[in-house]
Each structure stands twice: as C-alpha cells, then as structure tokens.
Design a protein around this motif. Structure first.
Motif, PDB file in Angstrom:
ATOM      1  N   PRO A   1       0.837  -1.202   0.000  1.00  0.00           N
ATOM      2  CA  PRO A   1       0.000   0.000   0.000  1.00  0.00           C
ATOM      3  C   PRO A   1       0.874   1.256   0.000  1.00  0.00           C
ATOM      4  CG  PRO A   1      -0.787  -1.585   1.614  1.00  0.00           C
ATOM      5  CD  PRO A   1       0.542  -2.078   1.150  1.00  0.00           C
TER       6      PRO A   1
ATOM      7  N   ASP B   1      -3.182   1.744  -3.893  1.00  0.00           N
ATOM      8  CA  ASP B   1      -4.025   2.321  -2.847  1.00  0.00           C
ATOM      9  C   ASP B   1      -5.034   1.309  -2.327  1.00  0.00           C
ATOM     10  OD1 ASP B   1      -2.961   5.061  -2.876  1.00  0.00           O
ATOM     11  OD2 ASP B   1      -3.807   5.149  -4.893  1.00  0.00           O
TER      12      ASP B   1
ATOM     13  N   TYR C   1      -3.125  -4.813   6.751  1.00  0.00           N
ATOM     14  CA  TYR C   1      -2.668  -4.392   5.428  1.00  0.00           C
ATOM     15  C   TYR C   1      -2.404  -5.612   4.555  1.00  0.00           C
ATOM     16  CZ  TYR C   1      -1.581   0.130   7.625  1.00  0.00           C
ATOM     17  OH  TYR C   1      -1.640   1.318   8.292  1.00  0.00           O
TER      18      TYR C   1
END
Length: 205
Positions: free
Chosen positions: A122, A159, A170
């Motif tokens: 990310p 993103d 994540y």
C-alpha cells in the motif's frame, strides 16, 4: 416520467455499488480453498481440472499468509496479509478498478515479472515508514506453526487491492512461486475463478 427515470438510474447505481463492493471483498467471481478432513493435508487438483467445470471460464492460484515486518527503526503497526499471486492469471481473474492504483494491474504484475522477489505494498506504508520502491525488506511469514524469514524488494505500490478491507490487516502481494520456493514446505493456496453469469456455485462441491 422524469422522476421515474431518475429513480431507476439511482437503483442501477446502487446495485452496481453493491456488486462492486462484494466483488472487491471476494477478489473474483468465485474464490475458495480446497478443504480436507481434520488432520489431513488438502488435496489440490490441477487448476486445469477446475477449468473443465461448466460455467468456469478461467482461474488462478492465490496464497494467503500472515506476515510481520520490523525493520531498522520502523515497523508496521500490525500483522500483514501476504498474498502470493500467479501474475499472469491474477491479472485475468482479479476484480480491479482503475482507481485502485496509479498504474494498471497489468503494470503492477509486470513489476513482479521483472523482480522475482518483488513486493507490492500500500502506498501509505511508504509514507508511514520512510521506505521507498527498490528498498529491500525482510518479512517473517507464518506457514502453519512455522515461521520463515523471506527477503523481498519493494517493486510497486497501490491504494486498494482486492480483499484488502479497512478493518483488516494491510495487504502486500508477491509472486506465489517465490513464496513457495522460499518456504521450503508445502503451502496452501486458494482458487480464484472467473465464471459465466448465473453459474451455480454448488457445482464446485
């Protein structure tokens, strides 16, 4: 008539939003992990066997593993979900929108093609940690009850990534074959499929 047309348009938009949300959460039209009896090792059919099922149009393998990163002076705030992908199949199967990254999914998969140990992360992680594309990092990956340290090179950013939800850890993505090779043990993987409209998922049982 004008009001009715507006309401119909709004309903279509709402339905599209719901469908896209469900597709993003699942990652593809149909995803599952081959199961086995308790205590037994899952028996994996060749991916080609799934493609012979009526209504299945294409498929790919995706491994999912827990990983931790603690580097010099920086660490991610929580465990990571490491997705191991087959770069060619993933590009064809995964649900993707142009606003998920500054590059198309094909370009991200090309980064993994050029960097066998490549890792997609990310974009906000770079801002939080000071890491940059091209940096080497080491993840501690959990395979069952065994932990293995694996070295990666940050190869690209995104993103949003299929199955990465705000309330969950994540997601980072790497080449599945590299993860398997580095693990040195048999590892589980999920099957992601693209299916024809209206296919009955009960056929997979």
């Amino acid at each position: 008539l004008a009001v009715g047309a507006f309401q119909a348009s709004l309903a279509r938009s709402a339905n599209r939003w719901l469908v896209e949300r469900l597709q993003y959460r699942a990652g593809a039209d149909l995803t599952f992990r081959p199961m086995a009896e308790e205590g037994e090792t899952p028996w994996y059919l060749p991916l080609s066997d799934y493609l012979d099922i009526p209504g299945v149009q294409d498929g790919t393998r995706v491994g999912e593993f827990r990983a931790d990163y603690k580097g010099p002076g920086v660490s991610f705030p929580e465990a990571l979900r490491l997705l191991g992908v087959d770069r060619l199949g993933f590009e064809r199967i995964a649900y993707w929108r142009r606003d998920y990254a500054s590059e198309p999914l094909g370009a991200l998969m090309n980064h993994l093609a050029l960097q066998h140990d490549g890792l997609l992360v990310p974009r906000h992680i770079l801002a939080e940690t000071g890491l940059e594309v091209g940096d080497k990092i080491r993840l501690e990956v959990l395979f069952g009850y065994r932990r293995k340290r694996i070295d990666f090179t940050i190869a690209g950013t995104f993103d949003y990534f299929p199955t990465m939800l705000p309330e969950e850890p994540y997601v980072v993505a790497a080449n599945l074959d590299y993860v398997i090779q580095s693990a040195g043990v048999s590892v589980p993987w999920d099957v992601w499929l693209r299916t024809a409209p209206g296919m009955d998922a009960k056929r997979m049982r």
